[in-house]
Write an enzyme that holds these catalytic residues in place. Structure first.
Site, PDB file in Angstrom:
ATOM      1  N   HIS A 101       0.705  -1.419  -0.550  1.00 41.48           N
ATOM      2  CA  HIS A 101       0.025   0.079   0.113  1.00 41.48           C
ATOM      3  C   HIS A 101       1.111   0.765  -0.176  1.00 41.48           C
ATOM      4  CE1 HIS A 101      -3.773   2.551   1.381  1.00 41.48           C
ATOM      5  NE2 HIS A 101      -2.849   2.950   1.784  1.00 41.48           N
ATOM      6  N   GLU A 102       1.988   1.060   0.865  1.00 38.18           N
ATOM      7  CA  GLU A 102       2.615   2.087   1.026  1.00 38.18           C
ATOM      8  C   GLU A 102       3.448   2.157  -0.352  1.00 38.18           C
ATOM      9  OE1 GLU A 102       1.642   4.566   2.856  1.00 38.18           O
ATOM     10  OE2 GLU A 102       0.209   3.104   3.941  1.00 38.18           O
ATOM     11  N   HIS A 122       1.506   4.477  -2.949  1.00 35.67           N
ATOM     12  CA  HIS A 122       1.985   5.785  -2.468  1.00 35.67           C
ATOM     13  C   HIS A 122       3.069   6.935  -2.894  1.00 35.67           C
ATOM     14  CE1 HIS A 122      -1.867   6.444  -0.477  1.00 35.67           C
ATOM     15  NE2 HIS A 122      -1.887   5.857   0.412  1.00 35.67           N
ATOM     16  N   GLU A 143      -4.553   7.877  -3.325  1.00 42.51           N
ATOM     17  CA  GLU A 143      -5.341   6.739  -2.529  1.00 42.51           C
ATOM     18  C   GLU A 143      -5.583   5.726  -3.551  1.00 42.51           C
ATOM     19  OE1 GLU A 143      -5.266   6.518   0.972  1.00 42.51           O
ATOM     20  OE2 GLU A 143      -5.990   4.209   0.698  1.00 42.51           O
TER      21      GLU A 143
HETATM   22 ZN    ZN Z   1      -2.816   5.400   1.280  1.00 41.79          ZN
END
Ligand code: ZN
Length: 502
Positions: free
Chosen positions: A260-261, A264, A290
Site C-alpha cells: 500500500h505505502e 503511494h 489512494e
Molecule cells: Zn493510503
C-alpha cells in the site's frame, strides 16, 4: 515580482519550508528521542508560520492576479497559476484569529481523544469534539458552498467533489455491496489460520523490501523504516520514504502495508522534478493518491497472478507455515471477507461500509441533524445494520480513528473513492496492455508502472480528479466498475451459486 519564473521561485521557497517540516515530522515518527517532542512542536509551528506568510502575502496575491490575466502564458503555466490562485483566495478568507482558534481546538481535541481512547470512554472526548464541530461549521460558512456545508470541508481533501455526488455514490454502495457481502457471509469460509502463525520479524522485513523493489520503488530515492502507523512522506520526488510495522503473528499487517505505502510512494517518485513546488509537481488529491496505493494493494497485491510470481519465494522463507498450503488456498485466504469492527483491518469489500458509516455521520453532524452526544449509539447501530456486528467498546468503535480529533471531516470518503478509481484505472491499464496479467505472473511490474507514470503520476495536479479520470478512462468515476470487479472476483473465490449483479 512579475513573471512566471518569479511565481515558480516563490513556490519553490514555500515547498522548501514545507518539505523541511515534513522531514521533521518523519523524524518525529521514526527516530526522535522522547525528550525531543517539546522543541520539535515549536520548530514545526515556526516553519508552518513562515510557510503560511509566504503563501498568503499581498505581493504574492498581486503576482498571481497579474499572471492570471497574462494571455501570453502557455496552457501548462495557466493551469498552474489558476490552481495556486484558487488556493490563495481560499486561504485569504480565514483571518489569523480563526486559524489560531482552530489550531488550539484541534490540539485540545487530539489530547482528549488520546485520553478517551485509552479509557475507552467517549464522554471524555465529547466536549472537545463538540467545540471542534462548531468551528468546522464556521469554517464551512466562511469558505462558502453552493449546496451543503459539508461540501466546503470535502474541498480540503477532494476538490470538486460534492456531498450530493458522494450521497449518490454511497447509496450505490449500500444498495449493491451490503447485499453482496451478506450473500458471501452465508458461503463456506476459507481457512486462513496459517496467516496467523509465527512469522519472524527479520524475514518479513526482507520479504517486504523484495516486494517494494519488485514494484519498482527506487531505493536510491527513498528508504523504508519502522513506525507505529505506516505512512509515506516525501521531501521531493527524489526522496520519498515509506514506513511499515511488523506483527510477528499476523502475516497481513506488514505485507499489505508495504504494498500500500509502496503504491503511494511510486506516485510521489513519479512526479516530475522539473515541476518541484508547482501544482503540477504535487499529487492531485487524496482520492487519486489512494487510488495508487489501492491499485497496488488490491488489484495487484491481492490478485492470483501476483502470488504466482511471489509465492515460491514466500514458501521458501516460511516453510513451516506454508509448505502444505497451495498458492490457490493462499490466494483465497488473503481475500477472506469477514466483517470486523476496525476499519484498518477490514477486507477489500467490507472496508467501504466503514467509510459509508463515517460519511453518513459527518454529513449529519454538519447538517446538525445529529449531535456529538448521539455518536456512540448511532455508530453502534450502523455497525449492526451494515456489518451485522456488535461494537464491543468505544475504543474499538467511535474512538478508533484519529481523523476527527484532527478536525479532518471530509477525509474518509477519499479512501473509498480511491478504491473505486483504482479499479477503473486498472481496467483501463489491462485493456491498454493486453499482456499485463502474464507480465505480473512473471514478476515484471514495469509495464504497469510505466503506464501509471505516463497516464497518472507525471501530471500531478494539472487536472482535476474528474478530468484525469475522463482523460485516462474515457468517463468519470463509475461505481459499476468496482461492483463488477468485486462480483467476478468474489463469486469465483466463494463459488457463489449465482452472481447477484446483472
Ligand atoms: Zn493510503
Amino acid at each position: 515580482m512579475k513573471t512566471f519564473e518569479d511565481y515558480r521561485n516563490h513556490l519553490k521557497k514555500i515547498a522548501d519550508i514545507n518539505n523541511a517540516s515534513a522531514l521533521l515530522n518523519w523524524d518525529q515518527e521514526t527516530y526522535m528521542p522522547k525528550q525531543g517532542a517539546r522543541f520539535r512542536a515549536q520548530q514545526l509551528a515556526t516553519l508552518a508560520g513562515i510557510s503560511h506568510n509566504l503563501a498568503t502575502s499581498k505581493e504574492f496575491g498581486d503576482l498571481l492576479r497579474a499572471l492570471n490575466e497574462d494571455t501570453s502564458l502557455s496552457d501548462f503555466q495557466r493551469r498552474n497559476v489558476a490552481e495556486t490562485l484558487k488556493e490563495y483566495k481560499k486561504n485569504q478568507k480565514f483571518d489569523a484569529h480563526f486559524v489560531q482558534q482552530l489550531t488550539l481546538a484541534i490540539s485540545d481535541a487530539f489530547q482528549a481523544w488520546n485520553r478517551a481512547k485509552a479509557a475507552s470512554d467517549f464522554a471524555q472526548f465529547a466536549p472537545a469534539l463538540e467545540k471542534l464541530v462548531l468551528l468546522k461549521k464556521q469554517q464551512a460558512a466562511i469558505a462558502g458552498y453552493d449546496e451543503h456545508p459539508y461540501d466546503a470541508l470535502i474541498d480540503d481533501f477532494e476538490p470538486g467533489t460534492t456531498t450530493s455526488q458522494l450521497t449518490e455514490l454511497f447509496n450505490d454502495v449500500k444498495d449493491q455491496l451490503v447485499g453482496f457481502v451478506k450473500h458471501i457471509a452465508q458461503a463456506d469460509q476459507p481457512d486462513d489460520s496459517f496467516l496467523y502463525k509465527p512469522y519472524p520479524k527479520d524475514k518479513q522485513w526482507e520479504f517486504g523490501l523484495h516486494l517494494l523493489r519488485q514494484m519498482g520503488y527506487n531505493f536510491e530515492a527513498g528508504r523504508q523504516d519502522i513506525s507505529a502507523h505506516p505512512f509515506t512522506t516525501n521531501f521531493s520526488c527524489e526522496d520519498v520514504r515509506v514506513t511499515t510495522r511488523i506483527n510477528e503473528n499476523n502475516f497481513n499487517e506488514m505485507t499489505w502495508s508495504c504494498i500500500h505505502e509502496g503504491g503511494h510512494a511510486l506516485y510521489e517518485q513519479g512526479l516530475l522534478a522539473e515541476n518541484y513546488g508547482l501544482p503540477a509537481g504535487n499529487y492531485l488529491s487524496l482520492a487519486i493518491h489512494e487510488s495508487q496505493s489501492r491499485l497496488w494493494e488490491n488489484n495487484v497485491g491481492r490478485g492470483l497472478n501476483y502470488w504466482k510470481a511471489n509465492y515460491e519465494h514466500l514458501q521458501n522463507e516460511f516453510t513451516e507455515n506454508l509448505s502444505a498450503v497451495s498458492v490457490n488456498d493462499f490466494y483465497v485466504a488473503i481475500n477472506k471477507v469477514k466483517p470486523n469492527p476496525i476499519r484498518t483491518s477490514a477486507d477489500e469489500l467490507t472496508y467501504h461500509f466503514h467509510v459509508l458509516i463515517r460519511f453518513e455521520i459527518e454529513k449529519a453532524l454538519m447538517e446538525g441533524s445529529v449531535t456529538v452526544n448521539d455518536l456512540p449509539s448511532l455508530w453502534n447501530r450502523k455497525y449492526k445494520d451494515y456489518l451485522g456486528i456488535e461494537v464491543p467498546s468505544d475504543d474499538q468503535g467511535v474512538l478508533q480513528d484519529i481523523h476527527w480529533s484532527h478536525g479532518s471531516f471530509g477525509y474518509f470518503p477519499t479512501y473509498s473513492l480511491g478504491s473505486f478509481y483504482a479499479v477503473q484505472f486498472y481496467n483501463q491499464a489491462s485493456s491498454d496492455l493486453p499482456g499485463l496479467e502474464q507480465e505480473i505472473e512473471q514478476g515484471n511490474m514495469q509495464p504497469l508502472l510505466n503506464w501509471l507514470r505516463e497516464n497518472i503520476h507525471q501530471h500531478g495536479r494539472l487536472y482535476t480528479a474528474n478530468e484525469l479520470c475522463e482523460r485516462v478512462t474515457g468517463e468519470p468515476l463509475n461505481f459499476s466498475h468496482f461492483m463488477r470487479y468485486a462480483n467476478e472476483k468474489y463469486t469465483d473465490i466463494y463459488q457463489l451459486k449465482a452472481s447477484i449483479i446483472p
